[in-house]
Write a protein that holds these residues in place. Sequence first.
Motif, short mmCIF file in Angstrom:
data_model
loop_
_atom_site.label_atom_id
_atom_site.label_comp_id
_atom_site.label_asym_id
_atom_site.label_seq_id
_atom_site.Cartn_x
_atom_site.Cartn_y
_atom_site.Cartn_z
N ALA A 32 -36.08 35.08 -69.67
CA ALA A 32 -34.89 34.06 -69.52
C ALA A 32 -33.98 34.78 -69.95
O ALA A 32 -32.89 34.30 -69.09
CB ALA A 32 -35.55 33.08 -70.53
N TYR A 33 -33.85 35.40 -70.94
CA TYR A 33 -32.23 36.04 -71.24
C TYR A 33 -32.07 36.85 -70.33
O TYR A 33 -30.90 37.04 -69.85
CB TYR A 33 -32.56 36.72 -72.64
N LYS A 34 -32.81 37.63 -69.69
CA LYS A 34 -32.42 38.72 -68.39
C LYS A 34 -31.93 37.87 -67.38
O LYS A 34 -30.93 38.43 -66.65
CB LYS A 34 -33.74 39.43 -68.23
N THR A 35 -32.54 36.68 -67.26
CA THR A 35 -32.08 35.90 -65.84
C THR A 35 -30.64 35.21 -66.23
O THR A 35 -29.61 35.32 -65.52
CB THR A 35 -32.97 34.94 -65.41
N LEU A 36 -30.75 34.78 -67.50
CA LEU A 36 -29.24 34.38 -67.94
C LEU A 36 -28.15 35.47 -67.70
O LEU A 36 -26.99 35.26 -67.31
CB LEU A 36 -29.30 33.86 -69.49
N LYS A 37 -28.52 36.64 -68.30
CA LYS A 37 -27.45 37.76 -68.10
C LYS A 37 -26.97 37.93 -67.02
O LYS A 37 -26.03 38.30 -66.45
CB LYS A 37 -28.10 38.96 -68.94
N ALA A 38 -28.12 38.10 -65.91
CA ALA A 38 -27.70 38.23 -64.48
C ALA A 38 -26.85 37.23 -63.76
O ALA A 38 -25.85 37.27 -63.03
CB ALA A 38 -29.06 38.55 -63.61
N ASN A 39 -27.06 35.83 -64.36
CA ASN A 39 -26.34 34.78 -63.85
C ASN A 39 -25.08 35.01 -64.40
O ASN A 39 -23.91 34.45 -63.55
CB ASN A 39 -26.83 33.20 -64.25
N ILE A 40 -24.56 35.17 -65.88
CA ILE A 40 -23.08 35.48 -66.17
C ILE A 40 -22.55 36.57 -65.58
O ILE A 40 -21.38 36.51 -65.15
CB ILE A 40 -23.36 35.74 -67.82
N ARG A 41 -23.34 37.60 -65.27
CA ARG A 41 -22.64 38.59 -64.70
C ARG A 41 -22.18 38.42 -63.50
O ARG A 41 -21.05 38.90 -62.94
CB ARG A 41 -23.64 39.97 -64.79
N ALA A 42 -23.02 37.61 -62.71
CA ALA A 42 -22.67 37.22 -61.18
C ALA A 42 -21.65 36.01 -61.09
O ALA A 42 -21.15 35.93 -60.17
CB ALA A 42 -24.01 36.84 -60.46
N GLY A 43 -21.38 35.61 -62.23
CA GLY A 43 -20.13 34.50 -62.20
C GLY A 43 -20.83 33.21 -62.04
O GLY A 43 -19.84 32.06 -61.56
#
Length: 396
Positions: free
Chosen positions: A90-101
């Motif tokens: 879940a945190y990995k997905t959250l980090k990817a969404n943050i990085r993608a804006g």
Amino acid sequence: MSVVDMDECYSEPMKLVVRLKLQPAPQQASALEATLRACNAAASEVAVVARQVGVYRNYDLRRHVYQAVKDDHRLGAQAAQHVIKKVSDAYKTLKANIRAGNLGKPGSKRHRNAETSPVSFRWDAAQPYDARMLSWRPDVRTVSIWTVDGRLKAVPYTGSSDQLKAVATLPIGESDLVHRDGMWFLHASVEVPEPQLIDPVGFLGVDMGVANIAYDSDANRYAGTRLNGYRRRQIRLRARLQHKATKSARRLLARRRRKEARHAANVNHVIAKTIVTEAVRTGRGIAVENLTGIRDRVRLRKPQRVTLSSWSFRQLGAFLAYKACRAGVPLVQVDPRYTSQTCSRCGHRDKRNRPDQETFTCRSCGVVAHADHNAALNIARRGVEGWGAVNRPHAA
């Protein structure tokens, strides 16, 4: 030109997800509910600890929370490990969404909350199961499943004939226990044997859009008129129910919240299956536009933004990809630039070639065609060129 290398699809067995409906007795359903509540309560606590200590990797996080998860929530060793891995993912997905804006601009309140607040899990969020926690009896259509109240044996399941055949004949990997709308499901991943890739004699180009969901190079049109009208009716209905704000209106909203998504997914499944079937019948591959980031590239008037945002470009592309992979049909993604402005007959490119949404008129050779059909022909040609570039022998 951007081309998808299909070797990745055929290098190992394909994995598909099969959804089966459980039919537990009331006492069994209570045990399943208690299990989901315990697992997701533990996951929420693990997510808080992960934020506090700043550790998000699965194996590193285990050192901080593994024993507490087992002792405080009556979870077995395998369930505890799956809970920790679920938090890490879940945190990995959250980090990817943050990085993608996808969660706001840097400095915005939403962006700050995403970076600092711990992830939380609903009580009925899906819980993974492996072979140690779940065993199958396809001959009698039952499963034996671990719960916090002990192992439940002979829990019956049902599904379509294809789904039942898949779990009976194919290797089963990890499964997810899912509770939705008062029903219980198992989402089981199965390994499909490696398909034999055909040598295409050409490519079927597919242009995807909003007015027409898809338009192929054989002039087959999959109109979006009915689906877009359906979505507009759903928007009006939701607005009326939200404005009413009564208890019965909220119950109706809850029941309908996934109806539109299911309807759109069914439409996309039918379109993808039709296109892949035609490609198999004619011995061709499939060429589609690479629509990654289309919502960021396309500029629309405000009334059109809801239609674009609700249209699932990615879903139709994913359906085409996996159905083509199962059928052994090559699928390539090509550069979408100027496909709608370039003449498929003479190659002349001019933005004035497309005077309106439906019409293409070449200002060089005078050809007149449907704009989406012309674009699909250009996509098919780029598919042939891209496939030739991928398969061309290397010359020193």
